[in-house]
Enzyme design. Structure first.
Site, PDB file in Angstrom:
ATOM      1  CG  PHE A  58       8.028  87.963   4.412  1.00  0.00           C
ATOM      2  CD1 PHE A  58       8.403  88.539   3.211  1.00  0.00           C
ATOM      3  CD2 PHE A  58       6.965  88.527   5.112  1.00  0.00           C
ATOM      4  CE1 PHE A  58       7.756  89.657   2.704  1.00  0.00           C
ATOM      5  CE2 PHE A  58       6.301  89.656   4.604  1.00  0.00           C
ATOM      6  CZ  PHE A  58       6.705  90.210   3.400  1.00  0.00           C
ATOM      7  NE  ARG A  86      -1.558  92.988  -5.962  1.00  0.00           N
ATOM      8  CZ  ARG A  86      -0.463  92.607  -5.269  1.00  0.00           C
ATOM      9  NH1 ARG A  86       0.741  93.003  -5.634  1.00  0.00           N
ATOM     10  NH2 ARG A  86      -0.583  91.822  -4.224  1.00  0.00           N
ATOM     11  NE  ARG A 103       1.138  85.676  -6.130  1.00  0.00           N
ATOM     12  CZ  ARG A 103       1.227  86.902  -5.648  1.00  0.00           C
ATOM     13  NH1 ARG A 103       0.140  87.513  -5.192  1.00  0.00           N
ATOM     14  NH2 ARG A 103       2.387  87.523  -5.608  1.00  0.00           N
ATOM     15  CG  ASN A 113       3.812  84.214  -4.022  1.00  0.00           C
ATOM     16  OD1 ASN A 113       4.895  84.341  -4.585  1.00  0.00           O
ATOM     17  ND2 ASN A 113       3.226  85.203  -3.375  1.00  0.00           N
ATOM     18  CG  HIS A 116       6.572  90.956  -8.211  1.00  0.00           C
ATOM     19  ND1 HIS A 116       6.522  91.377  -6.903  1.00  0.00           N
ATOM     20  CD2 HIS A 116       6.601  92.081  -8.979  1.00  0.00           C
ATOM     21  CE1 HIS A 116       6.537  92.711  -6.882  1.00  0.00           C
ATOM     22  NE2 HIS A 116       6.587  93.160  -8.127  1.00  0.00           N
TER      23      HIS A 116
HETATM   24  O1  CDP Z   1       3.551  89.604  -3.837  1.00  0.00           O
HETATM   25  P1  CDP Z   1       2.455  90.361  -3.117  1.00  0.00           P
HETATM   26  O2  CDP Z   1       2.430  91.828  -3.474  1.00  0.00           O
HETATM   27  O3  CDP Z   1       1.106  89.711  -3.269  1.00  0.00           O
HETATM   28  O4  CDP Z   1       2.793  90.250  -1.543  1.00  0.00           O
HETATM   29  P2  CDP Z   1       3.767  91.143  -0.621  1.00  0.00           P
HETATM   30  O5  CDP Z   1       3.065  91.326   0.687  1.00  0.00           O
HETATM   31  O6  CDP Z   1       4.213  92.362  -1.330  1.00  0.00           O
HETATM   32  O7  CDP Z   1       4.995  90.178  -0.342  1.00  0.00           O
HETATM   33  C1  CDP Z   1       6.033  90.013  -1.307  1.00  0.00           C
HETATM   34  C2  CDP Z   1       6.390  88.550  -1.384  1.00  0.00           C
HETATM   35  O8  CDP Z   1       6.956  88.133  -0.133  1.00  0.00           O
HETATM   36  C3  CDP Z   1       5.206  87.592  -1.592  1.00  0.00           C
HETATM   37  O9  CDP Z   1       4.813  87.509  -2.932  1.00  0.00           O
HETATM   38  C4  CDP Z   1       5.777  86.287  -1.048  1.00  0.00           C
HETATM   39  O10 CDP Z   1       6.653  85.664  -1.991  1.00  0.00           O
HETATM   40  C5  CDP Z   1       6.604  86.780   0.144  1.00  0.00           C
HETATM   41  N1  CDP Z   1       5.863  86.737   1.419  1.00  0.00           N
HETATM   42  C6  CDP Z   1       6.170  85.752   2.358  1.00  0.00           C
HETATM   43  O11 CDP Z   1       7.069  84.938   2.117  1.00  0.00           O
HETATM   44  N2  CDP Z   1       5.487  85.701   3.569  1.00  0.00           N
HETATM   45  C7  CDP Z   1       4.521  86.601   3.836  1.00  0.00           C
HETATM   46  N3  CDP Z   1       3.898  86.538   5.020  1.00  0.00           N
HETATM   47  C8  CDP Z   1       4.191  87.588   2.916  1.00  0.00           C
HETATM   48  C9  CDP Z   1       4.875  87.633   1.706  1.00  0.00           C
HETATM   49 MG    MG Z   2       3.769  93.340  -3.091  1.00  0.00          MG
END
Ligand code: CDP
Ligand code: MG
Length: 142
Positions: A58, A86, A103, A113, A116
């Site tokens: 992604f 979080r 979220r 979402n 961050h």
């Molecule tokens: O933001 P968070 O730490 O909850 O998730 P992350 O696994 O660190 O991923 C960073 C960001 O990438 C997410 O907040 C989503 O915007 C995006 N993402 C995505 O588009 N598709 C995924 N399968 C996982 C994350």
């Molecule tokens: Mg993250």
């Protein structure tokens, strides 16, 4: 221990005009704001910020998204800031996020979402420094 984390109101939430609602949820949850700005970052800057995800499928879409419009990075502090923030934002996928979380209320999809949140004290320090110089941060920690 009182510590700091980095929140970002992402482009989808800024364009939904819910900056105030989200900031209000953060302050109602007991966080103090140490730095806040409205900015737009380039795709290249987004790439640096999300370098940790560079091998994930992604990644390219994430860079397009985060550089698509203004964002609001906010340095916030509180006891147990990383974990509590979080909890306040909920799971990465808004559909899986608990009722009443940021979220759940404002995210539209796993990718878009709304917000961050840093995932550790170490990353919180790195990510805060990405957006704020030392002199731009008010020190509420004492
Ligand atoms: O933001 P968070 O730490 O909850 O998730 P992350 O696994 O660190 O991923 C960073 C960001 O990438 C997410 O907040 C989503 O915007 C995006 N993402 C995505 O588009 N598709 C995924 N399968 C996982 C994350
Ligand atoms: Mg993250």
């Amino acid at each position: 221990m009182r510590n700091r984390t980095l929140a970002i109101i992402k482009p989808d939430a800024v364009s939904k005009n819910v900056i105030g609602e989200i900031v209000s949820m953060i302050t109602q949850a007991g966080f103090k704001i140490s730095g806040m700005k409205l900015i737009k970052i380039s795709r290249q800057q987004a790439g640096v910020f999300y370098e940790i995800h560079k091998d994930r499928p992604f990644y390219e879409e994430l860079l397009d998204y985060m550089s698509s419009g203004p964002i609001v990075p906010i340095a916030i502090e509180k006891e147990n800031a990383v974990e509590d923030y979080r909890k306040l934002i909920g799971a990465t996928d808004p559909q899986k996020a608990a009722e009443g979380t940021v979220r759940k209320l404002y995210g539209q999809s796993l990718a878009f979402n709304a917000v961050h949140g840093s995932d550790s004290d170490e990353n919180a320090a790195i990510e805060t420094a990405f957006f704020f110089s030392h002199s731009e941060l008010v020190d509420n920690i004492r």
